[in-house]
Design a protein around this motif. Structure first.
Motif, mmCIF file in Angstrom:
data_model
loop_
_atom_site.group_PDB
_atom_site.id
_atom_site.type_symbol
_atom_site.label_atom_id
_atom_site.label_comp_id
_atom_site.label_asym_id
_atom_site.label_seq_id
_atom_site.Cartn_x
_atom_site.Cartn_y
_atom_site.Cartn_z
ATOM 1 N N TYR A 226 -17.527 -31.457 -28.751
ATOM 2 C CA TYR A 226 -16.759 -30.205 -28.407
ATOM 3 C C TYR A 226 -15.276 -30.619 -28.071
ATOM 4 N N VAL A 227 -14.372 -29.767 -28.062
ATOM 5 C CA VAL A 227 -12.931 -29.905 -27.672
ATOM 6 C C VAL A 227 -12.612 -28.517 -26.761
ATOM 7 N N GLU A 228 -12.253 -28.896 -25.698
ATOM 8 C CA GLU A 228 -11.704 -27.398 -24.687
ATOM 9 C C GLU A 228 -10.198 -27.838 -24.872
ATOM 10 N N ARG A 229 -9.545 -26.579 -25.048
ATOM 11 C CA ARG A 229 -8.193 -26.232 -24.769
ATOM 12 C C ARG A 229 -8.087 -25.603 -23.584
ATOM 13 N N ILE A 230 -7.381 -26.343 -22.777
ATOM 14 C CA ILE A 230 -6.817 -25.614 -21.428
ATOM 15 C C ILE A 230 -5.447 -25.298 -21.136
ATOM 16 N N GLU A 231 -4.838 -24.235 -21.188
ATOM 17 C CA GLU A 231 -3.520 -23.962 -20.893
ATOM 18 C C GLU A 231 -3.545 -23.596 -19.541
ATOM 19 N N VAL A 232 -2.440 -24.387 -18.909
ATOM 20 C CA VAL A 232 -2.178 -24.207 -17.275
ATOM 21 C C VAL A 232 -0.777 -24.061 -17.063
ATOM 22 N N THR A 233 -0.656 -23.294 -15.747
ATOM 23 C CA THR A 233 0.716 -22.845 -15.399
ATOM 24 C C THR A 233 1.530 -24.362 -14.746
ATOM 25 N N ASP A 234 0.777 -25.382 -14.498
ATOM 26 C CA ASP A 234 1.062 -26.522 -13.724
ATOM 27 C C ASP A 234 0.158 -27.423 -13.638
ATOM 28 N N ARG A 235 0.349 -28.546 -14.333
ATOM 29 C CA ARG A 235 -0.620 -29.694 -14.048
ATOM 30 C C ARG A 235 -1.072 -30.196 -12.921
ATOM 31 N N ALA A 236 -0.316 -30.375 -12.030
ATOM 32 C CA ALA A 236 -0.626 -30.772 -10.525
ATOM 33 C C ALA A 236 -1.547 -29.675 -9.868
ATOM 34 N N ALA A 237 -0.939 -28.624 -10.029
ATOM 35 C CA ALA A 237 -1.421 -27.298 -9.278
ATOM 36 C C ALA A 237 -2.978 -27.163 -9.838
ATOM 37 N N TYR A 238 -3.168 -27.243 -11.254
ATOM 38 C CA TYR A 238 -4.125 -27.351 -11.862
ATOM 39 C C TYR A 238 -5.351 -28.124 -11.264
ATOM 40 N N GLN A 239 -4.845 -29.573 -11.299
ATOM 41 C CA GLN A 239 -5.801 -30.399 -10.776
ATOM 42 C C GLN A 239 -6.184 -30.249 -9.256
ATOM 43 N N ALA A 240 -5.378 -29.903 -8.474
ATOM 44 C CA ALA A 240 -5.801 -29.655 -7.294
ATOM 45 C C ALA A 240 -6.592 -28.396 -7.066
ATOM 46 N N GLU A 241 -6.258 -27.188 -7.829
ATOM 47 C CA GLU A 241 -7.287 -26.096 -7.854
ATOM 48 C C GLU A 241 -8.735 -26.616 -8.398
ATOM 49 N N LEU A 242 -8.677 -27.245 -9.543
ATOM 50 C CA LEU A 242 -10.037 -27.744 -10.096
ATOM 51 C C LEU A 242 -10.824 -28.620 -9.278
ATOM 52 N N ALA A 243 -10.192 -29.359 -8.234
ATOM 53 C CA ALA A 243 -10.916 -30.145 -7.344
ATOM 54 C C ALA A 243 -11.650 -29.432 -6.388
ATOM 55 N N VAL A 244 -11.305 -28.087 -6.129
ATOM 56 C CA VAL A 244 -11.889 -27.291 -5.168
ATOM 57 C C VAL A 244 -12.631 -26.252 -5.846
ATOM 58 N N VAL A 245 -12.070 -25.420 -6.832
ATOM 59 C CA VAL A 245 -12.865 -24.146 -7.309
ATOM 60 C C VAL A 245 -13.825 -24.745 -8.131
ATOM 61 N N GLY A 246 -13.486 -25.852 -8.993
ATOM 62 C CA GLY A 246 -14.181 -26.344 -10.374
ATOM 63 C C GLY A 246 -15.206 -27.436 -9.714
ATOM 64 N N LYS A 247 -15.335 -27.766 -8.571
ATOM 65 C CA LYS A 247 -16.079 -28.938 -8.048
ATOM 66 C C LYS A 247 -17.639 -28.909 -8.413
ATOM 67 N N GLU A 248 -18.118 -27.914 -8.028
ATOM 68 C CA GLU A 248 -19.747 -27.696 -8.309
ATOM 69 C C GLU A 248 -19.807 -27.609 -9.757
ATOM 70 N N MET A 249 -19.189 -26.902 -10.583
ATOM 71 C CA MET A 249 -19.203 -26.713 -11.868
ATOM 72 C C MET A 249 -19.050 -28.058 -12.669
ATOM 73 N N LEU A 250 -18.225 -28.909 -12.269
ATOM 74 C CA LEU A 250 -18.044 -30.125 -12.879
ATOM 75 C C LEU A 250 -19.183 -31.129 -12.450
ATOM 76 N N ASN A 251 -19.729 -31.156 -11.285
ATOM 77 C CA ASN A 251 -20.922 -31.838 -10.979
ATOM 78 C C ASN A 251 -21.866 -31.330 -11.969
ATOM 79 N N GLU A 252 -22.252 -30.221 -12.036
ATOM 80 C CA GLU A 252 -23.245 -29.857 -12.937
ATOM 81 C C GLU A 252 -23.211 -30.188 -14.098
ATOM 82 N N LEU A 253 -21.989 -30.146 -14.852
ATOM 83 C CA LEU A 253 -21.578 -30.464 -16.199
ATOM 84 C C LEU A 253 -21.969 -31.836 -16.546
#
Length: 107
Positions: free
Chosen positions: A60-87
């Motif tokens: 698979y390949v994912e395409r993720i368009e973001v507003t700002d790289r640093a802000a995305y990574q910070a948000e992902l670490a919080v909002v996406g943490k459980e999803m990434l762990n399960e993934l």
């Protein structure tokens, strides 16, 4: 400026495409929709790669368009943490995951 991250991923041995794609639809897409830094998110099943592409194989390949790289990574670490762990616990082989960051060249 459009910042886009491409993520190349491979399934763990024994994981079915149906199970992973159900997770994508029911969990990953839902999580991405909640994130304020994501402009557009989509996952594609790879059906063919050129002979010169090395580093895979990927499924698979994912395409993720973001507003700002640093802000995305910070948000992902919080909002996406459980999803990434399960993934990575259930579906994807983390050792084969490759990420590429890009900036769009405007016409």
């Amino acid at each position: 400026m459009a910042v886009v991250r491409f993520v190349f991923a491979a399934l763990k041995p024994g994981v079915s495409t149906a199970d992973y794609e159900r997770f994508e639809r029911e969990v990953d897409y839902v999580t991405a929709a909640k994130m304020k830094t994501i402009v557009n998110y989509c996952t594609h099943r790879i059906t063919e790669t050129g002979a010169g592409l090395s580093g895979g194989p990927w499924d698979y390949v994912e395409r993720i368009e973001v507003t700002d790289r640093a802000a995305y990574q910070a948000e992902l670490a919080v909002v996406g943490k459980e999803m990434l762990n399960e993934l990575y616990e259930k579906y994807l082989d983390r050792s084969k995951t490759v990420s590429v960051w890009t900036e769009r060249i405007k016409p």
